[in-house]
Design an enzyme around this catalytic site. Structure first.
Site, PDB file in Angstrom:
ATOM      1  N   ASP A   1       0.885  -1.163   0.000  1.00 53.39           N
ATOM      2  CA  ASP A   1       0.000   0.000   0.000  1.00 53.39           C
ATOM      3  C   ASP A   1       0.914   1.200   0.000  1.00 53.39           C
ATOM      4  O   ASP A   1       1.615   1.454   0.983  1.00 53.39           O
ATOM      5  CB  ASP A   1      -0.870  -0.033   1.268  1.00 53.39           C
ATOM      6  CG  ASP A   1      -1.631   1.273   1.475  1.00 53.39           C
ATOM      7  OD1 ASP A   1      -1.719   2.064   0.517  1.00 53.39           O
ATOM      8  OD2 ASP A   1      -2.137   1.485   2.590  1.00 53.39           O
TER       9      ASP A   1
ATOM     10  N   LYS B   1       2.906  10.243  -4.563  1.00 50.96           N
ATOM     11  CA  LYS B   1       1.666   9.696  -5.118  1.00 50.96           C
ATOM     12  C   LYS B   1       0.872  10.789  -5.852  1.00 50.96           C
ATOM     13  O   LYS B   1       0.090  10.494  -6.750  1.00 50.96           O
ATOM     14  CB  LYS B   1       0.849   9.113  -3.970  1.00 50.96           C
ATOM     15  CG  LYS B   1      -0.261   8.202  -4.386  1.00 50.96           C
ATOM     16  CD  LYS B   1      -0.862   7.554  -3.158  1.00 50.96           C
ATOM     17  CE  LYS B   1      -2.050   6.713  -3.474  1.00 50.96           C
ATOM     18  NZ  LYS B   1      -2.593   6.080  -2.269  1.00 50.96           N
TER      19      LYS B   1
ATOM     20  N   GLU C   1      -7.679   0.492  -4.131  1.00 52.53           N
ATOM     21  CA  GLU C   1      -7.546   0.480  -2.667  1.00 52.53           C
ATOM     22  C   GLU C   1      -8.865   0.109  -1.988  1.00 52.53           C
ATOM     23  O   GLU C   1      -8.888  -0.617  -0.994  1.00 52.53           O
ATOM     24  CB  GLU C   1      -7.076   1.860  -2.186  1.00 52.53           C
ATOM     25  CG  GLU C   1      -5.629   2.120  -2.572  1.00 52.53           C
ATOM     26  CD  GLU C   1      -5.227   3.583  -2.492  1.00 52.53           C
ATOM     27  OE1 GLU C   1      -6.078   4.434  -2.194  1.00 52.53           O
ATOM     28  OE2 GLU C   1      -4.045   3.872  -2.744  1.00 52.53           O
TER      29      GLU C   1
ATOM     30  N   ASP D   1     -13.075   6.002   2.803  1.00 51.05           N
ATOM     31  CA  ASP D   1     -11.657   6.191   3.119  1.00 51.05           C
ATOM     32  C   ASP D   1     -11.300   7.662   2.928  1.00 51.05           C
ATOM     33  O   ASP D   1     -11.274   8.159   1.801  1.00 51.05           O
ATOM     34  CB  ASP D   1     -10.834   5.296   2.165  1.00 51.05           C
ATOM     35  CG  ASP D   1      -9.332   5.478   2.366  1.00 51.05           C
ATOM     36  OD1 ASP D   1      -8.939   6.319   3.203  1.00 51.05           O
ATOM     37  OD2 ASP D   1      -8.562   4.774   1.688  1.00 51.05           O
TER      38      ASP D   1
HETATM   39  P1  ATP Z   1      -3.891   8.704   0.856  1.00 47.75           P
HETATM   40  O1  ATP Z   1      -5.107   7.931   1.320  1.00 47.75           O
HETATM   41  O2  ATP Z   1      -4.201  10.113   0.471  1.00 47.75           O
HETATM   42  O3  ATP Z   1      -3.089   7.983  -0.144  1.00 47.75           O
HETATM   43  P2  ATP Z   1      -2.582   7.828   3.276  1.00 47.75           P
HETATM   44  O4  ATP Z   1      -3.078   6.442   2.987  1.00 47.75           O
HETATM   45  O5  ATP Z   1      -1.121   7.984   3.592  1.00 47.75           O
HETATM   46  O6  ATP Z   1      -2.913   8.850   2.106  1.00 47.75           O
HETATM   47  P3  ATP Z   1      -3.973   7.829   5.825  1.00 47.75           P
HETATM   48  O7  ATP Z   1      -2.819   7.207   6.534  1.00 47.75           O
HETATM   49  O8  ATP Z   1      -5.210   7.045   5.677  1.00 47.75           O
HETATM   50  O9  ATP Z   1      -3.496   8.458   4.431  1.00 47.75           O
HETATM   51  O10 ATP Z   1      -4.408   9.177   6.581  1.00 47.75           O
HETATM   52  C1  ATP Z   1      -3.484  10.147   6.901  1.00 47.75           C
HETATM   53  C2  ATP Z   1      -4.235  11.417   7.248  1.00 47.75           C
HETATM   54  O11 ATP Z   1      -5.050  11.204   8.400  1.00 47.75           O
HETATM   55  C3  ATP Z   1      -3.266  12.533   7.610  1.00 47.75           C
HETATM   56  O12 ATP Z   1      -3.741  13.735   7.036  1.00 47.75           O
HETATM   57  C4  ATP Z   1      -3.358  12.563   9.125  1.00 47.75           C
HETATM   58  O13 ATP Z   1      -3.060  13.858   9.638  1.00 47.75           O
HETATM   59  C5  ATP Z   1      -4.806  12.217   9.356  1.00 47.75           C
HETATM   60  N1  ATP Z   1      -5.064  11.689  10.714  1.00 47.75           N
HETATM   61  C6  ATP Z   1      -4.527  10.590  11.300  1.00 47.75           C
HETATM   62  N2  ATP Z   1      -4.996  10.440  12.555  1.00 47.75           N
HETATM   63  C7  ATP Z   1      -5.879  11.463  12.768  1.00 47.75           C
HETATM   64  C8  ATP Z   1      -6.699  11.874  13.882  1.00 47.75           C
HETATM   65  N3  ATP Z   1      -6.704  11.202  15.018  1.00 47.75           N
HETATM   66  N4  ATP Z   1      -7.468  12.972  13.732  1.00 47.75           N
HETATM   67  C9  ATP Z   1      -7.465  13.671  12.564  1.00 47.75           C
HETATM   68  N5  ATP Z   1      -6.715  13.345  11.497  1.00 47.75           N
HETATM   69  C10 ATP Z   1      -5.925  12.261  11.592  1.00 47.75           C
END
Ligand code: ATP
Length: 378
Positions: A7, A68, A173, A200
């Site tokens: 991922d 990405k 995804e 998501d």
């Molecule tokens: P994408 O889905 O865009 O490819 P990713 O898979 O890396 O990115 P995730 O890991 O699902 O994204 O989410 C990351 C986002 O979630 C970041 O913007 C982070 O600041 C936010 N995030 C994580 N925990 C919290 C929380 N407790 N409250 C608010 N936002 C949060």
């Protein structure tokens, strides 16, 4: 030979492997399950993943992140142009119309294509899998957003090839999430269909998928997305809010200093997470710029007010996915949320009101895509 699921997120990447006893997420060298999607070019070597993230503050202009968002997009793409405004590294248009990333590496100014940088990331992820499996890894399945164009898909495949990987499949995804959900569910109905909405809200984008489950069967009924709605938009709102405040109160303009921008953005991201659990939060940064320590404070209520234009957009992909699936909202039996930004209380409220039911978090939100990918080819 083992099959591995990758991922690759905008922020971080996860590696899952299919073994005889099940699907496992494997640890990187720093014993972390998540590996930051960052390549930081240095004077003597390059740092990738956790090491790359650790070097970012010291070397912001040569730390390449958000790959990405860049992959497979033309330089003239308005979305890419808007992303570039908040990136600390230099990007120009290459002879083929695609972006070229500029970085200082091994004492020289060099250019890299986003495909090359993603290739470096993939090769790091491949290494993580190989160390855990103690065997060579070639075959894999890679998760990609449902909205990726043909050019973006081809760019991901090219990057995988650079890393010596052979993707058996690129998997959406949301489909990977639905697969990972269905496989462990033992109480799926034999005849009636259980309709589950997966929402998501990640770092930079939002994806919604409605899937129908029966025992041993999974059907994707509809999906939708907003390519430009994610947690980072909330960070940006906070960033602008505090940048303006500090300009007024401390007479500093963070926009003039790449490191101050990075530090304020990182602090705003933390603040946003604190606000998910608390009604108010402080923001203190020592020596942000011109040797000034800054102090700020915001209430959740005010955060929600200044984020109102972003919050308004959350409902749109939800409604589109329902329409795409041809379902009325009452026919969605469960709503599973994944993606870090879905923890923001105002987002939870909007989604709960829209579906008229409580949201569920059965899935390990961070790991379900990688696991679904490993599962697909196992
Ligand atoms: P994408 O889905 O865009 O490819 P990713 O898979 O890396 O990115 P995730 O890991 O699902 O994204 O989410 C990351 C986002 O979630 C970041 O913007 C982070 O600041 C936010 N995030 C994580 N925990 C919290 C929380 N407790 N409250 C608010 N936002 C949060």
């Amino acid at each position: 030979m083992s099959v591995v699921g990758f991922d690759f997120g905008n922020e971080s990447c996860i590696v899952a492997v299919a073994r005889q006893r099940g699907i496992d997420v494997v640890l990187n060298d720093e014993s972390k399950r998540e590996t930051p999607a960052i390549v930081c070019f240095g004077e003597k070597q390059r740092f990738i993943g956790t090491a790359g993230a650790a070097s970012t503050m010291m070397n912001p202009k040569n730390a390449i992140s958000q790959i990405k968002r860049l992959i497979g997009r033309k330089f003239s793409d308005p979305e890419l142009q808007s992303d570039l405004k908040s990136l600390p590294f230099a990007v120009t248009e290459g002879p083929d119309g695609f972006p070229l990333i500029h970085a200082r590496y091994l004492g020289e100014l060099r250019t890299f294509t986003p495909i090359q940088v993603l290739g470096m990331l993939f090769s790091d992820l491949k290494g993580i899998a190989e160390k855990n499996l103690n065997a060579a890894v070639v075959d894999c399945c890679i998760g990609i957003p449902v909205y990726f164009t043909d050019i973006q898909r081809r760019a991901v495949l090219d990057a995988a090839m650079i890393a010596g990987l052979h993707p058996l499949r690129l998997l959406h995804e949301t489909t990977a999430t639905a697969l990972a959900y269905g496989i462990y569910k033992t109480d799926l109905p034999e005849n009636d269909q259980l309709n589950v909405a997966f929402v998501d809200l990640g770092h930079s984008s939002m994806q919604v998928c409605i899937a129908g489950f029966k025992k041993g069967q999974l059907k994707i009924l509809g999906h939708s997305y907003d390519r430009n709605l994610g947690g980072r938009d909330f960070d940006e709102v906070l960033f602008r809010h505090f940048a303006a405040k500090f300009k007024e109160e401390y007479k500093i303009d963070v926009y003039q200093n790449a490191r101050a921008c990075l530090r304020l953005r990182a602090a705003c991201e933390k603040l946003k997470k604190v606000l998910s659990a608390n009604p108010e939060a402080p923001l203190n940064i020592e020596c942000l710029m011109e040797e000034k320590d800054v102090r700020g404070f915001i209430k959740r209520e005010e955060f929600e007010q200044i984020s109102a234009p972003i919050l308004e957009r959350v409902k749109v992909p939800l409604a589109k996915a329902l329409a795409d699936a041809g379902l009325a909202v009452e026919n969605v039996h469960m709503v599973e949320v994944v993606g870090g930004a879905s923890r923001i209380p105002a987002v939870v409220k909007i989604m709960t009101e829209f579906f008229g039911k409580e949201l569920r978090r059965t899935m390990n939100a961070t790991e379900c895509v990688a696991k679904g990918c490993a599962l697909q080819c196992a």
